[in-house]
Every structure is written in C-alpha cells, then in structure tokens.
Design an enzyme around this catalytic site. Structure first.
Site, PDB file in Angstrom:
ATOM      1  N   ARG A  25     -15.578  32.534 -11.490  1.00  0.00           N
ATOM      2  CA  ARG A  25     -14.790  31.797 -12.490  1.00  0.00           C
ATOM      3  C   ARG A  25     -15.671  31.018 -13.464  1.00  0.00           C
ATOM      4  O   ARG A  25     -15.284  30.808 -14.626  1.00  0.00           O
ATOM      5  CB  ARG A  25     -13.811  30.854 -11.779  1.00  0.00           C
ATOM      6  CG  ARG A  25     -12.735  30.264 -12.710  1.00  0.00           C
ATOM      7  CD  ARG A  25     -11.634  29.602 -11.894  1.00  0.00           C
ATOM      8  NE  ARG A  25     -10.510  29.212 -12.735  1.00  0.00           N
ATOM      9  CZ  ARG A  25     -10.301  27.988 -13.212  1.00  0.00           C
ATOM     10  NH1 ARG A  25     -11.162  27.009 -12.926  1.00  0.00           N
ATOM     11  NH2 ARG A  25      -9.246  27.722 -13.956  1.00  0.00           N
ATOM     12  N   ILE A  51      -8.100  27.886 -19.711  1.00  0.00           N
ATOM     13  CA  ILE A  51      -8.097  28.801 -18.571  1.00  0.00           C
ATOM     14  C   ILE A  51      -7.166  28.180 -17.540  1.00  0.00           C
ATOM     15  O   ILE A  51      -7.258  26.993 -17.240  1.00  0.00           O
ATOM     16  CB  ILE A  51      -9.524  29.009 -18.020  1.00  0.00           C
ATOM     17  CG1 ILE A  51      -9.511  29.987 -16.828  1.00  0.00           C
ATOM     18  CG2 ILE A  51     -10.190  27.710 -17.635  1.00  0.00           C
ATOM     19  CD1 ILE A  51     -10.923  30.369 -16.355  1.00  0.00           C
ATOM     20  N   SER A  52      -6.229  28.970 -17.017  1.00  0.00           N
ATOM     21  CA  SER A  52      -5.229  28.443 -16.088  1.00  0.00           C
ATOM     22  C   SER A  52      -5.861  27.994 -14.773  1.00  0.00           C
ATOM     23  O   SER A  52      -6.918  28.480 -14.371  1.00  0.00           O
ATOM     24  CB  SER A  52      -4.172  29.502 -15.791  1.00  0.00           C
ATOM     25  OG  SER A  52      -3.451  29.834 -16.951  1.00  0.00           O
ATOM     26  N   GLN A  53      -5.161  27.077 -14.085  1.00  0.00           N
ATOM     27  CA  GLN A  53      -5.663  26.633 -12.786  1.00  0.00           C
ATOM     28  C   GLN A  53      -5.632  27.799 -11.804  1.00  0.00           C
ATOM     29  O   GLN A  53      -4.759  28.674 -11.869  1.00  0.00           O
ATOM     30  CB  GLN A  53      -4.846  25.463 -12.275  1.00  0.00           C
ATOM     31  CG  GLN A  53      -3.452  25.817 -11.784  1.00  0.00           C
ATOM     32  CD  GLN A  53      -2.706  24.615 -11.252  1.00  0.00           C
ATOM     33  OE1 GLN A  53      -1.916  24.007 -11.975  1.00  0.00           O
ATOM     34  NE2 GLN A  53      -2.944  24.257 -10.006  1.00  0.00           N
TER      35      GLN A  53
END
Length: 206
Positions: A25, A51-53
């Site tokens: 990530r 960026i999504s969790q």
C-alpha cells in the site's frame, strides 16, 4: 494491518485477506504519507482525491464476491490501490479515472508492480466502459448522487455492483446492486460511508 484492522472487523474471505496482505500500500499513497500507509484511514493522493481506508477496500472487494474468471470494472482508479487488490482475484480489471494525472500515475505504479491484467483509462466513469462490457462486477470508488444507469446496463446478469451513493459533504450509503439472471435489479444498503464525489469527461493510458 490485515489481522487487526480488517479480519478483526469481520472480513472473512481468505482470498481477499491474502490480496490485502500482498499489495504494498505504501507504493500507492500520496507523497510524504508512506509512513502512515498501513493505518486504517483514508490518505490524500493529490488533486483533491484520497486512497480509501484498508477496511473499506476489503469490505467492497468481499461484497463483489470476486472469482478467478471475472472481468471487473472499477470507476475511480485514484491511486490504483483498489485495482491492485482486485488484480490477483480476477481475470481482468478495467479501471477509469477522470483526473488524467492520477490515471497516468496509477498506470505507471501498477505496471512497475507487475499487475498486468489491469487496464487504466482516463475518462468519464459515468459512461462505464462499453467496449469491454458486460462486466461480472463493477466497483465504484467515488460517490454519485444516484446510481448511473449506464453502469447497471453494463453489469452482466448474475453480476454485482458495489457503489457509494449520496450527496457531497455528507454521509453516503454503500449499496450492493445485484442483477438477476432475468435482468431484475435489487438494491441493498450495506453501511454508511464517506467518499469523494463522482465527477463527470476519454483516452486510453494503458
């Protein structure tokens, strides 16, 4: 990250958990945020996008019920992280990003990391990607105020779409759209979420 932040919150698909473990990530977060890449919250990636969790990425991926033979459409490439998570789980990922610099950067990172079944396009996600339709599943990572009809049309009978829907600057609803074999569509609310708005523009960048 996976055991404490994702599996502990109920994500049980072992293939999804393995994909979440495998994707680096830190390669997808915005400049200066690598040290926080594995924390369970969104991070900025530039151009007003995030960026999504990790938990939400895992939840949306699990809801798709990805299979090795599936062709998936993603609307809202962003950093490319969601596409990278999907890549080992399905046959093909087609992903659209309206912000061209983000599309180009995502395509570059995905290529460098060897995700060679992902195709990135800069363009308007509201129109979907009709040249490659129908799709076994569709995942939308930005929130429109209603479900785009073009995406429903491009979903294969028996397919599933996961999409946040709702107004800007407010809680939205994460929805699971299912199309039955006879074309009947059902819409189920899954959870409250908060996503950047889906905006509306297409050139192939990869």
């Amino acid at each position: 990250m996976v055991e404490r932040q994702i599996a502990a919150r109920g994500i049980g698909d072992q293939r999804v958990l393995a994909a979440m473990r495998a994707v680096p990530r830190h390669r997808f977060v915005g400049e200066g945020h690598a040290a926080r890449a594995y924390e369970d919250h969104p991070l900025p990636i530039g151009h007003g996008q995030t960026i999504s969790q990790p938990y939400i990425v895992a939840l949306m991926t699990e809801l798709l019920e990805p299979r090795a033979e599936h062709r998936v459409l993603e609307v809202g490439t962003g950093s490319g992280y969601q596409a990278a998570v999907l890549s080992p789980l399905v046959a093909e990922v087609y992903t659209i990003e309206i912000v061209e610099p983000l599309a180009r950067r995502a395509a570059k990172v995905l290529d460098e990391l060897g995700y060679d079944n992902v195709t990135v396009r800069a363009g308007d996600g509201y129109a979907g990607w009709p040249e490659h339709a129908p799709f076994d599943s569709i995942i939308v990572t930005a929130a429109p105020d209603r479900v785009p009809e073009a995406l429903v049309e491009q979903l294969r009978p028996g397919g599933r779409m996961v999409i946040p829907v709702g107004p800007v600057h407010a809680l939205q609803e994460l929805r699971l759209i299912e199309k039955a074999a006879d074309g009947t569509v059902t819409d189920t609310m899954v959870a409250p979420v908060r996503f950047v708005p889906m905006t509306g523009g297409a050139s192939l960048v990869r």
